[in-house]
Design a protein around this motif. Structure first.
Motif, mmCIF file in Angstrom:
data_model
loop_
_atom_site.group_PDB
_atom_site.id
_atom_site.type_symbol
_atom_site.label_atom_id
_atom_site.label_comp_id
_atom_site.label_asym_id
_atom_site.label_seq_id
_atom_site.Cartn_x
_atom_site.Cartn_y
_atom_site.Cartn_z
ATOM 1 N N ASP A 46 2.502 -17.930 -9.520
ATOM 2 C CA ASP A 46 3.675 -18.172 -10.198
ATOM 3 C C ASP A 46 3.279 -18.981 -11.471
ATOM 4 O OD1 ASP A 46 6.199 -18.154 -8.446
ATOM 5 O OD2 ASP A 46 4.627 -18.922 -7.171
ATOM 6 N N ARG A 69 6.677 -23.406 -3.832
ATOM 7 C CA ARG A 69 6.752 -22.625 -5.004
ATOM 8 C C ARG A 69 8.153 -21.773 -5.131
ATOM 9 N NH1 ARG A 69 0.676 -20.228 -3.851
ATOM 10 N NH2 ARG A 69 1.370 -20.267 -1.565
ATOM 11 N N ALA A 107 4.271 -28.082 0.011
ATOM 12 C CA ALA A 107 4.791 -27.522 -1.202
ATOM 13 C C ALA A 107 3.844 -26.316 -1.347
ATOM 14 C CB ALA A 107 4.536 -28.471 -2.371
ATOM 15 N N ARG A 108 2.761 -25.988 -0.953
ATOM 16 C CA ARG A 108 2.260 -24.810 -1.355
ATOM 17 C C ARG A 108 1.349 -24.250 0.048
ATOM 18 N NH1 ARG A 108 -2.913 -24.593 -4.270
ATOM 19 N NH2 ARG A 108 -2.058 -22.825 -5.286
ATOM 20 N N VAL A 114 5.662 -31.180 -6.315
ATOM 21 C CA VAL A 114 6.258 -30.186 -7.031
ATOM 22 C C VAL A 114 5.136 -28.725 -7.167
ATOM 23 C CG1 VAL A 114 7.564 -28.775 -8.809
ATOM 24 C CG2 VAL A 114 7.709 -31.309 -8.112
ATOM 25 N N ALA A 115 5.283 -27.601 -6.453
ATOM 26 C CA ALA A 115 4.537 -26.512 -6.737
ATOM 27 C C ALA A 115 4.923 -25.750 -7.937
ATOM 28 C CB ALA A 115 4.600 -25.733 -5.587
ATOM 29 N N ASP A 116 3.857 -24.758 -8.254
ATOM 30 C CA ASP A 116 4.182 -23.904 -9.451
ATOM 31 C C ASP A 116 5.313 -22.797 -9.346
ATOM 32 O OD1 ASP A 116 2.038 -24.739 -10.845
ATOM 33 O OD2 ASP A 116 0.721 -22.852 -10.665
ATOM 34 N N GLY A 117 5.705 -22.320 -10.087
ATOM 35 C CA GLY A 117 7.060 -21.549 -10.079
ATOM 36 C C GLY A 117 8.524 -22.351 -9.820
ATOM 37 N N CYS A 118 8.335 -23.655 -9.858
ATOM 38 C CA CYS A 118 9.667 -24.386 -9.456
ATOM 39 C C CYS A 118 10.345 -24.514 -11.094
ATOM 40 C CB CYS A 118 9.409 -25.666 -8.997
ATOM 41 S SG CYS A 118 8.785 -25.960 -7.197
#
Lengths: 376, 401
Positions: free
Chosen positions: A283, A316, A37-38, A299-303
């Motif tokens: 993000d 992301r 995810a990142r 889930v990563a940032d920016g989603c």
């Protein structure tokens, strides 16, 4: 853990194993393959080195290294932007016109001989990028010193099928831990000690080895050194019993991502005291919409999620539209899934755009791969 | 030593205590208060500076500067680790003339005249360190130059009934300010100052020195500098801003400003790649949402582990919501764990707290008869709430129970 740290330099081979996942390495190195995810695969050896106190790391590249350079930058995210030492990218044709695109690990080392010479550390730790692990390399160095070894190789033990063994090197070890048999890519099923592609070797010893092999036109480390010289050199195996994942194809790539749904594995891979560093993208936090339904997913940032997501890894900036149903997928950076799409067992590379109302179905043993930048 | 000349130097006022945030500013200055799932308030003026092309920034600190100083560091997360310029934390200091705290906003800038002069700027931007907004200061600077103004003050139209809470400007058609009143009882205009100023440096410097030498004067911009400049006929113009802007001076406004991020009708888009808000990112894995959990209409940062229910809420990095725990209409700051069976409603929970099993914090306004006793509940930073505790709405918990 404080003993050695600066007494060891790190060398990372970014391109070895590219061929095991050709879809994902078409436009990047093995080291820059996205994961979890990142992250990128190189984040693991790089962070492990930094967390083990190593402050000089050379990254050996061969081709396709644009994305790797972009990811690593000056190395500051890993605290490797340093006055002395720090991160050094070592591309082909670096300082010797005769030494360009290497054929094997030994030849790659021959082409970075100057870099190894320019350091005065006592030891060199070498690692590839196909193993996902959180490891303190000081334990291996302690073992290496205790055994008085010339070379120490980290290995794991497990049961493998014939296809898996096609990409692995297996060892026989005696009761003292010394390697006494070497099988390279044995296409057979069984329990094996398999190489994790991490090595510790004395720097002076390595320099001699480079000179010796170069003059005999030998280029493969596992074959020409470990296999042919294990009677002559003291080559020891260090058995690693902790959790790790080794990527040897698209299926193991898929399952290594899905393995992160397990809390205990995440705890072992990402402990607070030994974090895995990566490039920052600034993000905003992930946004869950009014009708989102997310289960068992990373889930990563920016989603931005407005649909239904289950058993997925979202990198992301991935976006899932309203009414979309996404199961068992890996959606890489900035993948956009339109409204009411249905996806099952799909791996989408970066910047994939799936228009509304589309369906894509793979299976557990054959996930659909959508190439970077595709419009579906 | 030679310094490269800069057209404009930005000075961010970050010494404020933010006393009306009580428990949340007990350990840190107001600009360091966490906001929006991964930011601290100061990220907004800092990112605006960088995105506007201002690369030389002084941050004036005074009240509890540790968290803020550590956060800013060498300025790298904002791209402000520069050979020429960059970000500098400017704390009060001792000099041969004695030592003194910053006694007001104007005095704080006065004490740093030598910092600004090093860059020989034509203009100086003075910015509040604790407001939430996205603004291109370079456009405001263009306006300042076009108007050939001595001072440009960014203004925002506020509802008339709220005007008496702000510094109010009266301006003509041409933008020229004719009158200024600090928090007037009977406002003559609804143009409120946003705490964003651009001054022509040589003029401002004259006024700062005069203000300092006048023993009876108030040492801040609203109190003396702006009225004095107006009185002397300096050209002061209003620069209209019509985007989202929020001063989070109180618990209610901090809660609201966070919840605004979940409202699609509020024009503050943090996902816009063209105007990123930068912050010091924690080194954490992505967040995980469990098999039987429920997350809707929320912002969730990295490193979180959600096994419970989260609705209309903001979770900062590394927050754990255990199975059977519920979080609604609330803000949970970094590193906090909410244990199973706990229920949090209409609350702000500070950093690194442990909310024990079966704890109740806050309540929905609908479920309470006496509306006056209702308010957002607050648990400060590093607080351990033992199991089965009930924390009432409007409560302010600032030490371990």
């Amino acid at each position: 853990m404080a003993i050695m740290s600066t007494n060891m330099i790190g060398l990372i081979f970014a391109n070895l194993h590219d061929s095991t996942i050709p879809d994902l390495t078409k436009m990047r190195t093995m080291g820059s393959v996205p994961y979890g995810a990142r992250f990128r695969l190189i984040d693991f050896p790089l962070s492990n080195m930094v967390n083990s106190g190593i402050t000089s790391v050379g990254v050996i590249t061969k081709g396709n290294y644009q994305s790797l350079l972009d990811h690593l930058g000056s190395g500051d995210e890993w605290d490797l932007s340093r006055k002395t030492g720090g991160l050094q990218i070592l591309p082909p044709y670096g300082n010797d016109r005769r030494r360009g695109l290497y054929r094997g690990r030994m030849e790659a080392l021959q082409s970075v001989k100057r870099y190894i010479e320019s350091n005065n550390a006592e030891y060199v730790l070498m690692s590839d990028c196909n193993v996902i692990v959180n490891m303190d390399y000081n334990h291996i160095l302690e073992y290496h010193i205790e055994k008085g070894a010339d070379i120490t190789i980290v290995y794991g033990h497990g049961n493998y099928n014939a296809t898996q063994m096609l990409t692995k090197t297996a060892f026989g070890v005696d009761s003292d831990g010394r390697i006494n048999d070497v099988l390279i890519n044995p296409e057979k099923e069984g329990a094996f000690n398999t190489s994790m592609n991490m090595y510790i070797v004395g720097r002076e010893f390595l320099l001699d080895l480079i000179t010796e092999t170069a003059s005999r036109n030998l280029y493969d480390f596992d074959v020409d050194v470990v296999q042919h010289k294990h009677n002559e050199f003291k080559i020891y195996g260090y058995r690693y019993n902790g959790y790790y994942e080794q990527i040897d194809g698209i299926l193991s790539f898929f399952s290594a991502n899905m393995a992160l749904m397990n809390y205990d594995r995440r705890k072992v891979l990402f402990p607070r005291r030994r974090p895995i560093y990566t490039k920052v993208r600034d993000d905003a936090p992930a946004k869950y919409g009014l009708e989102s339904e997310v289960n068992n997913s990373l889930v990563a940032d920016g989603c931005v999620i407005e649909g239904k997501v289950e058993n997925c890894v979202l990198f992301r900036g991935a976006k899932v539209g309203k009414g979309a149903i996404i199961n068992n997928c890996i959606l890489m950076q900035d993948t956009i899934i339109g409204d009411k799409c249905e996806l099952n067992y799909v791996i989408s590379d970066k910047n994939v755009n799936v228009g509304g109302y589309r369906s894509l179905f793979g299976t557990a043993d054959y996930p659909v791969f959508v190439a970077k930048g595709s419009n579906v | 030593m030679y310094h490269v000349k800069k057209e404009c130097v930005a000075m961010i006022l970050a010494g404020g205590q933010g006393s009306r945030l009580y428990a949340l500013t007990q350990d840190m200055a107001k600009p360091a208060v966490p906001y929006g799932g991964k930011y601290r308030l100061i990220d907004f003026p800092l990112s605006n500076c960088v995105n506007s092309g201002f690369d030389t920034v002084g941050i004036l600190t005074q009240y509890l500067p540790l968290v803020l100083n550590e956060y800013i560091g060498n300025g790298h997360p904002w791209g402000l680790d520069r050979v020429h310029g960059g970000v500098h934390a400017l704390a009060p200091y001792e000099s041969s003339g004695g030592k003194s705290w910053y006694t007001g906003t104007a005095n704080a800038i006065y004490q740093n005249i030598s910092f600004i002069d090093r860059y020989q700027p034509d203009y100086v931007a003075i910015l509040a360190g604790d407001h939430i907004y996205k603004m291109d200061y370079s456009k405001m600077l263009d306006y300042h130059k076009k108007q050939q103004a001595d001072a440009t003050i960014a203004v925002l139209e506020v509802p008339w009934e709220e005007a008496s809470r702000f510094g109010i400007m009266t301006a003509g058609e041409n933008g020229v300010i004719t009158e200024f009143a600090e928090k007037p009882a009977e406002p003559k205009s609804n143009l409120a100052s946003m705490g964003v100023y651009i001054y022509s440096w040589q003029t401002l410097k004259r006024y700062l020195i005069a203000n300092e030498n006048d023993a009876g004067a108030k040492k801040d911009f609203g109190g003396n500098i702006i009225p004095d400049m107006l009185k002397d006929g300096c050209k002061m113009v209003a620069y209209h801003f019509d985007g989202y802007w929020k001063d989070v001076g109180t618990i209610d406004s901090l809660w609201e400003a966070n919840m605004d991020l979940l409202n699609p009708n509020i024009p503050l888009d943090l996902h816009d790649p063209k105007w990123r808000i930068y912050s010091r990112n924690p080194v954490m894995p992505p967040h995980y949402v469990g098999e039987n959990s429920f997350v809707e209409n929320s912002l969730v940062a990295e490193g979180c582990n959600i096994e419970g229910r989260v609705d209309f809420s903001i979770l900062f990095a590394g927050v754990n919501i255990e199975k059977g725990a519920t979080v609604r209409d609330s803000i949970i700051m970094p590193g906090t764990t909410v244990k199973s069976g706990a229920a949090i409603e209409y609350s702000i929970i500070g950093e690194d707290c442990i909310i024990g099993e079966g704890v109740y914090v806050g309540e929905r306004p609908e479920s309470i008869a006496d509306k006056d006793s209702w308010g957002v509940a607050v648990v400060g930073h590093n607080i351990n709430v033992p199991q089965n505790t009930v924390i009432k709405p409007k409560a302010m918990i600032s030490e371990n129970l």
